[in-house]
Design a protein around this motif. Structure first.
Motif, PDB file in Angstrom:
ATOM      1  N   CYS A  69      31.844  52.265  28.792  1.00 17.20           N
ATOM      2  CA  CYS A  69      33.164  51.849  28.323  1.00 17.20           C
ATOM      3  C   CYS A  69      33.136  50.364  27.989  1.00 17.20           C
TER       4      CYS A  69
ATOM      5  N   THR B  98      35.614  48.481  27.621  1.00 16.99           N
ATOM      6  CA  THR B  98      36.708  47.780  28.280  1.00 16.99           C
ATOM      7  C   THR B  98      36.365  47.457  29.732  1.00 16.99           C
TER       8      THR B  98
ATOM      9  N   THR C  73      33.462  59.103  26.557  1.00 12.96           N
ATOM     10  CA  THR C  73      34.343  58.530  25.539  1.00 12.96           C
ATOM     11  C   THR C  73      34.420  57.021  25.735  1.00 12.96           C
ATOM     12  N   ASN C  74      34.700  56.312  24.671  1.00  9.68           N
ATOM     13  CA  ASN C  74      34.845  54.863  24.726  1.00  9.68           C
ATOM     14  C   ASN C  74      36.082  54.471  23.940  1.00  9.68           C
ATOM     15  N   PRO C  75      37.107  53.905  24.581  1.00 12.31           N
ATOM     16  CA  PRO C  75      37.247  53.592  25.996  1.00 12.31           C
ATOM     17  C   PRO C  75      37.250  54.859  26.861  1.00 12.31           C
ATOM     18  N   CYS C  76      36.957  54.648  28.141  1.00  8.60           N
ATOM     19  CA  CYS C  76      36.809  55.780  29.060  1.00  8.60           C
ATOM     20  C   CYS C  76      38.152  56.427  29.374  1.00  8.60           C
ATOM     21  N   SER C  77      38.094  57.560  30.050  1.00 10.01           N
ATOM     22  CA  SER C  77      39.304  58.311  30.378  1.00 10.01           C
ATOM     23  C   SER C  77      40.219  57.557  31.341  1.00 10.01           C
TER      24      SER C  77
ATOM     25  N   CYS D  88      40.604  54.138  31.351  1.00  9.26           N
ATOM     26  CA  CYS D  88      41.251  53.080  30.563  1.00  9.26           C
ATOM     27  C   CYS D  88      42.313  53.625  29.613  1.00  9.26           C
ATOM     28  N   THR D  89      42.166  54.860  29.180  1.00 15.71           N
ATOM     29  CA  THR D  89      43.128  55.431  28.227  1.00 15.71           C
ATOM     30  C   THR D  89      44.203  56.282  28.896  1.00 15.71           C
ATOM     31  N   ASP D  90      44.143  56.421  30.204  1.00 12.86           N
ATOM     32  CA  ASP D  90      45.122  57.242  30.921  1.00 12.86           C
ATOM     33  C   ASP D  90      46.463  56.499  30.992  1.00 12.86           C
ATOM     34  N   PRO D  91      47.505  57.003  30.320  1.00 11.48           N
ATOM     35  CA  PRO D  91      48.798  56.304  30.321  1.00 11.48           C
ATOM     36  C   PRO D  91      49.492  56.312  31.675  1.00 11.48           C
TER      37      PRO D  91
ATOM     38  N   ARG E 265      43.695  50.213  37.003  1.00  9.60           N
ATOM     39  CA  ARG E 265      42.475  50.308  36.201  1.00  9.60           C
ATOM     40  C   ARG E 265      41.361  49.530  36.887  1.00  9.60           C
TER      41      ARG E 265
END
Length: 198
Positions: free
Chosen positions: A56, A58, A65-69, A71-74, A102
């Protein structure tokens, strides 16, 4: 004697942490007995990870995945950032499901003996993330080693001027631990971090 391919598999498994040559041979035999199910699943899983594995950009986590799960989790609290030494530390903390913020992976810890300085870790990227704003608390979750605590102290000094609340994991007695079995360092830390009762 096994074939060259089977020996190569056993040799590769023996290099994994916690597996020696004997355990690796047992694992290979178990996989061979279940080659139509387990061996195929393992091979497919390894190939899938090998083909899609990324770091990642970030936080430094390892994901597909990049960004990782994370970092992208709302649902994650973007205002809280937990700084860890390695990806394994991130995974251990996240598995406990107690921290909802995070992460930032340093990629190691400062160690003069091993020649690891601040420039060898992702401290620069951490500072960029913090200076960009939006983070209220930084949790320094370094290991309770001399190098880990030196790393935490170094980071705390570097971010001292930023408007952040800097916290550190508590150290001391483990749940269920008996005093007689604890090392002196753990006991000393537990005594220093004592708090009022009630």
């Amino acid at each position: 004697m096994a074939s060259q391919e089977i020996e190569a598999l056993a040799s590769a498994l023996a290099r994994l942490p916690g597996l020696g040559p004997r355990s690796a041979r047992r694992a290979v035999l178990w996989l061979i007995k279940r080659r139509e199910t387990s061996l195929v699943q393992l091979a497919e899983a390894l190939e899938g990870v090998r083909a899609r594995l990324v770091e990642c950009s970030t936080c430094g986590n390892v994901d597909t995945t990049n960004p990782c799960s994370i970092c992208t989790d709302p649902r994650r609290d973007a205002r809280a950032l937990c700084v860890v030494e390695e990806v394994a530390d991130l995974w251990a903390l996240d598995r406990a499901r107690l921290f909802t913020g995070r992460y930032h992976v340093l990629g190691g810890r400062l160690s003069a003996l091993d020649g690891v300085g601040p420039e060898d870790l992702s401290i620069g990227q951490l500072l960029v993330r913090l200076e960009a704003g939006g983070i209220d608390e930084v949790v320094l979750a370094m290991n309770a080693t001399l190098e880990g605590q030196a790393t935490a102290h170094y980071i705390a000094e570097r971010i001292d001027t930023l408007p952040l609340r800097v916290t550190q994991l508590a150290h001391g007695l483990p749940v269920g631990g008996e005093l007689d079995y604890l090392d002196e360092g753990t006991l000393a830390q537990a005594l220093r971090a004592r708090r009022p009762v009630g």
